[in-house]
Design an enzyme around this catalytic site. Structure first.
Site: not given
Length: 294
Positions: A43-44, A106, A132, A137, A161, A203
């Protein structure tokens, strides 16, 4: 399989394109500062706005720069199971040591759908998987019973994570999946408590700009020296908050550019540069932690 401080690497851009030279230099710095693994294209790393070709060029660049010195955990998730399969296969071909996989976002499948998604992914490719879970999000939450079910059914699913922010889950996962199932915090501000409950590392967003402090804090915790870890955490805590004082990764890219000017602060739309207030908050937090230009 994984432990310690693991930066979720930013992806530097210059004039709209991936800045490979800056990225290689950045990755090398992370290794010299003690990061125990790296995550390209999470994501980052702005994976949501990278094309498929860009995404795996970044992964290949990371693998090439690391040269086997630490594990590379490549972001490879998708809300489309067939795309996720293509991604994990490409991550393996690129030389990654594991894939970081979000559940389908989604679409919002139920828990059986989440299980079936990961079953299809691990059946299609034998690369180790780090789940993850970041429901803030994805809006899709891998419930603890599903994490345990996946870990028991598929030895290839080696870690999680966990960015749910729900601390009791560490104990739930540990009780159901066993102590060998690696749990990594996805929240820097919770990393200390997370490890105390049985986690093995983080992480991290903050490790992009404070890799040595993050590595030292994780090493102290793994050695059982929580007094040292707490002292470092006190230094870093304002920075943990500051890096989310505006939409991520804007603040962390601004912070990194302050201390390593060769890494541009550019982000891709729809992300924008952080506000003046956010930049000032980041600057104060860097000063508080004693982090200056390298």
């Amino acid at each position: 399989m994984f432990s310690g401080s693991i930066p979720a690497l930013v992806t530097p851009f210059r004039n709209g394109s991936f800045d490979e030279d800056a990225y290689r230099d950045f990755v090398e710095w992370q290794l010299t500062e003690g990061s125990s693994a790296v995550v390209p294209c999470g994501t980052t790393g702005e994976s949501a706005t990278l094309t498929f070709e860009e995404h795996f060029h970044v992964v290949r660049t990371c693998v090439d720069q690391v040269r086997g010195r630490v594990p590379v955990i490549a972001g490879a998730g998708s809300n489309d199971t067939q795309v996720a399969i293509k991604n994990i296969r490409t991550a393996k071909e690129a030389g990654a040591d594991a894939a970081l996989m979000v559940p389908p976002y989604y679409n919002r499948p139920n828990q059986d759908g989440i299980f079936a998604h990961f079953e299809a992914v691990v059946t299609a490719c034998d690369l180790p998987v780090v789940l993850y879970n970041v429901p803030g999000r994805t809006v899709t939450d891998i419930k603890p019973e599903t994490v345990v079910r996946l870990a028991r059914a598929f030895p290839q699913i080696v870690a999680i994570k966990d960015a749910s922010g729900d601390m009791p889950r560490v104990s739930m996962h540990r009780g159901g999946a066993g102590p060998d199932f690696v749990q990594l915090s996805g929240n820097d501000d919770m990393a200390l408590a997370f490890n105390a409950l049985g986690g093995r590392g983080c992480i991290s967003v903050t490790a992009n700009v404070a890799p040595r402090l993050c590595a030292d804090m994780q090493a102290a915790m793994l050695a059982g020296d929580y007094d040292k870890a707490l002292a470092i955490n006190d230094l870093l805590y304002p920075l943990h908050a500051a890096l989310f004082s505006d939409a991520s990764p804007g603040p962390v890219k601004y912070a990194l550019n302050r201390i390593r000017p060769n890494v541009s602060a550019d982000v891709r739309l729809p992300m924008t540069l952080p506000s003046t207030e956010s930049c000032n908050t980041v600057a104060r937090a860097l000063d508080f932690a004693g982090i200056s230009q390298q």
